[in-house]
Motif scaffolding. Structure first.
Motif, short mmCIF file in Angstrom:
data_model
loop_
_atom_site.label_atom_id
_atom_site.label_comp_id
_atom_site.label_asym_id
_atom_site.label_seq_id
_atom_site.Cartn_x
_atom_site.Cartn_y
_atom_site.Cartn_z
N LYS A 135 36.86 49.02 44.79
CA LYS A 135 35.40 49.03 44.64
C LYS A 135 35.00 49.57 43.27
N LEU A 136 35.65 50.65 42.87
CA LEU A 136 35.32 51.25 41.57
C LEU A 136 35.65 50.32 40.41
N SER A 137 36.78 49.63 40.52
CA SER A 137 37.24 48.78 39.41
C SER A 137 36.33 47.59 39.17
N ASN A 138 35.64 47.15 40.23
CA ASN A 138 34.74 45.99 40.14
C ASN A 138 35.50 44.72 39.73
N PRO B 231 36.61 41.15 40.46
CA PRO B 231 36.17 40.08 41.37
C PRO B 231 37.36 39.48 42.13
N SER C 205 40.42 36.67 40.73
CA SER C 205 40.31 36.84 39.28
C SER C 205 41.49 36.21 38.55
N LYS D 284 37.60 47.98 30.41
CA LYS D 284 36.42 48.09 31.25
C LYS D 284 36.80 48.55 32.65
N ILE D 285 37.90 48.04 33.17
CA ILE D 285 38.36 48.46 34.50
C ILE D 285 38.65 49.97 34.50
N ASN E 48 35.39 51.92 34.51
CA ASN E 48 34.73 51.88 35.83
C ASN E 48 35.35 52.89 36.78
#
Length: 272
Positions: free
Chosen positions: A72-75, A77, A80, A89-90, A93
């Protein structure tokens, strides 16, 4: 005897290199075009193939956070493509969670991801109005809003369920982060017990059967003398249990002589 055709060498020498350069440029252009075409075809094939999809995520260093929490935190998709993932970015997050101290995201093989997390040290839990919160080594409190399941199996702080002012807890947590970790291991429970004129008073219940009254402002320095006081009481009275007052002054008070039972603490019951 007829005259032979004369060839001007200067003109001959000047034209031949030009022709060679033109031929070389054509060859380079063709090679470049062919290479780009192969790269484009290869990229299209890779993207359309199953090997370009993220097939597996491995997790390292999780103690309190769960794998679903990190996802959930990593976002990241669903379905992917590896080529579309922004590892920086991961990491950013995931790092936003207060439990996370460090995080590393790296690729393994062609379609696998490894997320390594270093969590902050958890000192214990505090029971508040809305439930249990983790107390971290940097004096941060983590409650249920960070979607982690609190399993308070260690040190627990009670008595703050109805307390509206968070200042006493904040000050106390900052104080215990400065305490010797070895001393923290002998404390089984903490209770907030303010009195008139002292809103920063806590009781520490130890595994050896004693109670220590402390003030958040002075506890770090005064607890250094606790073991010396215990040794002195043992020398004079044997294995006598009681209350060590280190909040105001420093003296020992035995438990009531009418009963050998120690005060009941909430740690004697299971905490879920």
């Amino acid at each position: 005897m007829g005259r032979e055709k004369v060839i001007q060498m200067d003109s001959y020498r000047g034209e031949t290199p030009k022709r060679k350069k033109r031929k070389l440029k054509k060859s380079v252009s063709r090679f470049t075009f062919a290479t780009l075409l192969l790269l484009i075809v290869g990229m299209v094939f890779y993207i359309s193939s199953s090997s370009s999809k993220l097939s597996m995520i491995y997790f390292e260093g999780l103690n309190y956070l769960t794998r679903s929490d990190v996802i959930k935190l990593s976002n990241i998709p669903e379905n992917s493509k590896m080529i579309s993932l922004d590892f920086k970015k991961i990491s950013q997050n995931i790092s936003e969670h207060p439990m996370v101290e460090q995080v590393s995201v790296k690729k393994e093989n062609r379609s696998e991801l490894v997320i390594s997390i270093t969590e902050k040290n958890v000192l214990g839990c505090v029971l508040q109005k809305d439930g249990y919160s983790y107390v971290l080594s940097d004096a941060t409190l983590i409650d249920q809003t960070h979607f982690i399941s609190q399993q308070c199996q260690g040190l627990v702080i009670y008595g703050l369920e109805e307390e509206q002012d968070t200042a006493p807890l904040t000050l106390f947590v900052k104080a215990i982060t400065q305490m010797d970790p070895i001393f923290l291991n002998i404390i089984k429970e903490i209770r907030y017990e303010p009195i008139f004129g002292d809103s920063n008073r806590f009781s520490l219940y130890t595994i050896d059967g004693n109670t220590i009254k402390v003030n958040s402002y002075t506890m770090v320095d005064k607890l250094k003398y606790y073991q010396t006081m215990v040794d002195k009481v043992t020398e004079l009275h044997g294995d006598l249990k009681g209350i060590y007052h280190l909040d105001v002054g420093d003296h020992f008070q035995p438990y009531s002589t009418s009963s050998n039972e120690l005060p009941t603490t909430e740690s004697d019951t299971s905490v879920e």
